[in-house]
Design an enzyme around this catalytic site. Sequence first.
Site, PDB file in Angstrom:
ATOM      1  N   GLY A 173       0.978  -1.116  -0.093  1.00 19.23           N
ATOM      2  CA  GLY A 173      -0.509   0.343  -0.183  1.00 19.23           C
ATOM      3  C   GLY A 173       0.766   1.745   0.029  1.00 19.23           C
ATOM      4  O   GLY A 173       1.864   0.970   0.759  1.00 19.23           O
ATOM      5  N   GLN A 187       2.921  10.441   1.183  1.00 21.23           N
ATOM      6  CA  GLN A 187       4.399   9.375   1.675  1.00 21.23           C
ATOM      7  C   GLN A 187       5.502   9.807   0.280  1.00 21.23           C
ATOM      8  O   GLN A 187       6.186   9.305   0.534  1.00 21.23           O
ATOM      9  CB  GLN A 187       4.031   8.042   1.125  1.00 21.23           C
ATOM     10  CG  GLN A 187       3.570   7.434   2.814  1.00 21.23           C
ATOM     11  CD  GLN A 187       3.274   6.116   3.192  1.00 21.23           C
ATOM     12  OE1 GLN A 187       2.449   5.371   2.157  1.00 21.23           O
ATOM     13  NE2 GLN A 187       4.228   5.172   3.721  1.00 21.23           N
ATOM     14  N   CYS A 196       6.009  -0.114   7.252  1.00 24.61           N
ATOM     15  CA  CYS A 196       5.588   1.151   6.446  1.00 24.61           C
ATOM     16  C   CYS A 196       6.882   1.454   5.970  1.00 24.61           C
ATOM     17  O   CYS A 196       7.944   1.696   6.507  1.00 24.61           O
ATOM     18  CB  CYS A 196       4.906   1.967   7.203  1.00 24.61           C
ATOM     19  SG  CYS A 196       4.129   3.395   6.782  1.00 24.61           S
ATOM     20  N   LEU A 197       5.998   1.975   4.876  1.00 23.78           N
ATOM     21  CA  LEU A 197       7.424   2.091   3.971  1.00 23.78           C
ATOM     22  C   LEU A 197       8.029   3.619   3.802  1.00 23.78           C
ATOM     23  O   LEU A 197       9.023   3.648   4.147  1.00 23.78           O
ATOM     24  CB  LEU A 197       6.588   2.496   2.778  1.00 23.78           C
ATOM     25  CG  LEU A 197       6.334   1.524   1.814  1.00 23.78           C
ATOM     26  CD1 LEU A 197       5.884   1.468   0.534  1.00 23.78           C
ATOM     27  CD2 LEU A 197       7.649  -0.015   1.548  1.00 23.78           C
ATOM     28  N   HIS A 209      -4.359   1.220   7.480  1.00 22.69           N
ATOM     29  CA  HIS A 209      -2.776   1.984   7.095  1.00 22.69           C
ATOM     30  C   HIS A 209      -2.735   2.760   6.859  1.00 22.69           C
ATOM     31  O   HIS A 209      -2.292   3.551   7.683  1.00 22.69           O
ATOM     32  CB  HIS A 209      -2.183   1.043   7.421  1.00 22.69           C
ATOM     33  CG  HIS A 209      -0.724   1.505   7.179  1.00 22.69           C
ATOM     34  ND1 HIS A 209       0.399   1.284   8.482  1.00 22.69           N
ATOM     35  CD2 HIS A 209       0.181   1.781   6.444  1.00 22.69           C
ATOM     36  CE1 HIS A 209       1.414   1.255   7.691  1.00 22.69           C
ATOM     37  NE2 HIS A 209       0.777   2.379   6.770  1.00 22.69           N
ATOM     38  N   GLU A 210      -3.370   2.938   5.641  1.00 24.62           N
ATOM     39  CA  GLU A 210      -3.256   3.870   4.420  1.00 24.62           C
ATOM     40  C   GLU A 210      -4.247   5.361   4.793  1.00 24.62           C
ATOM     41  O   GLU A 210      -4.220   6.321   4.674  1.00 24.62           O
ATOM     42  CB  GLU A 210      -3.780   3.429   2.879  1.00 24.62           C
ATOM     43  CG  GLU A 210      -2.328   2.301   2.650  1.00 24.62           C
ATOM     44  CD  GLU A 210      -1.357   3.108   2.733  1.00 24.62           C
ATOM     45  OE1 GLU A 210      -0.839   3.754   2.357  1.00 24.62           O
ATOM     46  OE2 GLU A 210      -0.115   2.189   2.925  1.00 24.62           O
ATOM     47  N   HIS A 246      -3.362   7.464   7.112  1.00 23.67           N
ATOM     48  CA  HIS A 246      -1.789   8.195   6.622  1.00 23.67           C
ATOM     49  C   HIS A 246      -2.995   9.378   6.023  1.00 23.67           C
ATOM     50  O   HIS A 246      -2.461  10.777   5.895  1.00 23.67           O
ATOM     51  CB  HIS A 246      -0.898   7.974   5.265  1.00 23.67           C
ATOM     52  CG  HIS A 246      -0.105   7.098   5.637  1.00 23.67           C
ATOM     53  ND1 HIS A 246       0.825   7.660   6.328  1.00 23.67           N
ATOM     54  CD2 HIS A 246       0.321   5.466   5.384  1.00 23.67           C
ATOM     55  CE1 HIS A 246       2.257   6.457   6.789  1.00 23.67           C
ATOM     56  NE2 HIS A 246       1.452   5.820   5.771  1.00 23.67           N
TER      57      HIS A 246
END
Length: 171
Positions: A44, A49, A90-91, A132-133, A136
């Site tokens: 994702g 990000q 998380c990226l 999670h996304e 953000h």
Amino acid sequence: MAICKMVEKEHPVLKMKLTLSKDIDRQEIVEDLVETMRKEGGIGLSANQVGLLERVFVMYSDVKESKIMACFDPQIVEMASEQIIMDEGCLSYPGMWLKVKRPVWIKATWEDQHGVKDEYQLAGLEARIFQHEYDHMEGTVFTNRVSKMKLNMAKRRVEKVLKRVDKLKSA
């Protein structure tokens, strides 16, 4: 299509609640986010990000089948009272894994890249990715969902691994 540069984890854009502009090239944003997500090895990726101030993310809607969905202006409209704890990464925080508690299913609405409104109930891993996304989009990062003690322990684990990698590089 272009691969975007990930912003640093301290970047203020990760703490901002986002809105969706009307005059954006949805297809281009989706292509860029998908290409970047794949390059980074994620499941994702949210626009903020990579420094885009837009309320949109892409994610695998079926991880096993590698099916991707784009979610513009997402909203969570209902969620399970039952929650489950799972490891999450998380990226924006490479190498960090935290045990995060989230509802086991959600019902959510969003627009796809063509502006068509969707509403689905998501469960399991797909529900977790969406939440999670979605966080953000709300200016919340996954580190906000654990105690300071657990976060500090995870940071120390990452530092240990990085020291070992540096040692191997210099050997």
